[in-house]
Design a protein around this motif. Structure first.
Motif, short mmCIF file in Angstrom:
data_model
loop_
_atom_site.label_atom_id
_atom_site.label_comp_id
_atom_site.label_asym_id
_atom_site.label_seq_id
_atom_site.Cartn_x
_atom_site.Cartn_y
_atom_site.Cartn_z
N CYS A 37 0.86 -1.19 0.00
CA CYS A 37 0.00 0.00 0.00
C CYS A 37 0.90 1.24 0.00
N GLU A 38 0.83 2.03 -1.06
CA GLU A 38 1.64 3.24 -1.15
C GLU A 38 1.05 4.31 -0.23
N THR A 39 1.79 4.66 0.80
CA THR A 39 1.30 5.62 1.80
C THR A 39 1.77 7.04 1.52
N GLU A 40 2.83 7.19 0.71
CA GLU A 40 3.45 8.49 0.44
C GLU A 40 3.90 9.17 1.74
N ASP A 41 4.11 8.39 2.77
CA ASP A 41 4.54 8.91 4.06
C ASP A 41 5.97 8.44 4.31
N TYR A 42 6.91 9.19 3.79
CA TYR A 42 8.32 8.85 3.96
C TYR A 42 9.12 10.13 4.15
N GLU A 43 10.29 9.95 4.75
CA GLU A 43 11.14 11.08 5.11
C GLU A 43 11.76 11.71 3.87
N VAL A 44 11.54 13.02 3.68
CA VAL A 44 12.07 13.75 2.53
C VAL A 44 12.79 14.99 3.02
N LEU A 45 13.84 15.37 2.31
CA LEU A 45 14.62 16.55 2.67
C LEU A 45 13.88 17.82 2.24
N ASP A 46 13.25 18.51 3.17
CA ASP A 46 12.69 19.85 2.98
C ASP A 46 11.99 20.00 1.63
N ILE A 47 10.91 19.23 1.43
CA ILE A 47 10.18 19.31 0.17
C ILE A 47 9.54 20.69 -0.01
N SER A 48 9.24 21.35 1.11
CA SER A 48 8.64 22.68 1.02
C SER A 48 9.64 23.73 0.52
N GLY A 49 10.91 23.38 0.45
CA GLY A 49 11.91 24.30 -0.07
C GLY A 49 11.92 24.40 -1.58
N LEU A 50 11.20 23.49 -2.26
CA LEU A 50 11.10 23.57 -3.71
C LEU A 50 10.10 24.65 -4.11
N ASP A 51 10.20 25.13 -5.34
CA ASP A 51 9.30 26.18 -5.80
C ASP A 51 7.87 25.64 -5.94
N GLU A 52 6.92 26.55 -5.97
CA GLU A 52 5.50 26.19 -5.98
C GLU A 52 5.13 25.35 -7.19
N GLU A 53 5.68 25.66 -8.34
CA GLU A 53 5.33 24.92 -9.55
C GLU A 53 5.81 23.47 -9.46
N THR A 54 7.01 23.27 -8.91
CA THR A 54 7.52 21.91 -8.75
C THR A 54 6.67 21.12 -7.77
N VAL A 55 6.31 21.74 -6.66
CA VAL A 55 5.46 21.06 -5.68
C VAL A 55 4.10 20.72 -6.28
N ARG A 56 3.56 21.62 -7.10
CA ARG A 56 2.26 21.36 -7.73
C ARG A 56 2.35 20.15 -8.66
N ILE A 57 3.41 20.09 -9.44
CA ILE A 57 3.58 18.96 -10.36
C ILE A 57 3.70 17.64 -9.59
N LEU A 58 4.47 17.66 -8.51
CA LEU A 58 4.68 16.43 -7.74
C LEU A 58 3.39 15.97 -7.05
N THR A 59 2.57 16.90 -6.62
CA THR A 59 1.33 16.52 -5.93
C THR A 59 0.23 16.09 -6.90
N GLU A 60 0.30 16.51 -8.16
CA GLU A 60 -0.72 16.15 -9.13
C GLU A 60 -0.34 14.94 -9.97
N VAL A 61 0.80 14.35 -9.68
CA VAL A 61 1.28 13.22 -10.48
C VAL A 61 0.28 12.06 -10.45
N LYS A 62 -0.16 11.67 -9.25
CA LYS A 62 -1.06 10.53 -9.12
C LYS A 62 -2.41 10.80 -9.80
N ARG A 63 -2.90 12.02 -9.68
CA ARG A 63 -4.20 12.35 -10.29
C ARG A 63 -4.13 12.26 -11.80
N LEU A 64 -2.99 12.58 -12.37
CA LEU A 64 -2.82 12.52 -13.82
C LEU A 64 -2.46 11.12 -14.30
#
Length: 246
Positions: A37-64
């Protein structure tokens, strides 16, 4: 990026920080794909430090319906190409091409690991094993009571074979799927922590240190041979000596 650090420190620093964040996401997403079961709950290095467009793309990957690992790998490749065009990466093309080869090899290894997850044990074989276990559980007490009239021996003769058969079956179930959060599964979370630790090493202030010799260095062959057997010639001794001098 070391040769360009003197002339373009801000660009080099931005490239490195972006790269380690993308690599951390890529590695964590790859490990997450291996779970049942993919939980997407894993340790990541400061994902909020990426720009808004990159974060948007990464969060919409599964929906697309895209694969996040493939998307992040593509982002890393574009980042490397952009850094080369800006002069941040000043390395010969044959060495730079090793980056793409390493990324490709890592993705191939991920696909090989996913084969273990996706290729289930043959269903008819599993059903046959379960049926045989039920038959063993029913007929073993009958057979043992006939072969061993004493109730103690017949009880032991029934318990250990049946218990051993069920243990082997459960062990096989654990080996069938080694990726997960069970106690007997591979430590996926620990793998992600180790990856993040390695990435953090790349942006440490000492990561660009160029090692050199001091004036006391042995340059003669015989002196080097003698230093091999010198107990003072060890990192442990040097660490202790530095702590005492502080």
């Amino acid at each position: 990026s070391y040769p360009a650090k003197q002339g373009k420190p801000e660009l080099v620093n931005g490239f490195r920080h972006t790269l380690i964040r993308l690599m951390s996401i890529c590695h964590g997403s790859a490990l997450d794909e291996l779970k049942l079961c993919e939980t997407e709950d894993y340790e990541v290095l400061d994902i909020s430090g990426l720009d808004e467009e990159t974060v948007r793309i990464l969060t919409e990957v599964k929906r697309l319906g895209f694969n996040r690992v493939e998307v992040v790998l593509h982002m890393i490749q574009i980042l490397v190409i952009d850094a080369q065009q800006q002069g941040i990466l000043s390395v010969p093309p044959p060495i730079l091409s090793r980056i793409y080869q390493t990324l490709s090899r890592g993705f191939v290894n991920l696909l090989n690991a996913k084969k273990i997850k996706d290729t289930k044990f043959p269903f008819p074989y599993a059903q046959l094993v379960a049926t045989m276990l039920v038959i063993l559980t029913i007929f073993t007490p009958i057979a043992m009571s006939v072969m061993l009239p004493h109730y103690v021996w017949s009880t032991l003769g029934t318990f250990f074979p049946v218990f051993g058969a069920f243990c082997l079956n459960n062990i096989a179930l654990e080996l069938e799927m080694p990726f997960g959060d069970d106690d007997n599964d591979l430590p996926i979370s620990h793998f992600q922590e180790e990856m993040n630790s390695s990435l953090m090493m790349l942006i440490h202030s000492d990561s660009d240190h160029v090692a050199r010799m001091n004036n006391r260095a042995h340059t003669e062959f015989q002196d080097l041979v003698a230093s091999i057997h010198d107990r003072r010639n060890s990192l442990l001794h040097l660490s202790c000596a530095r702590r005492k001098s502080r």
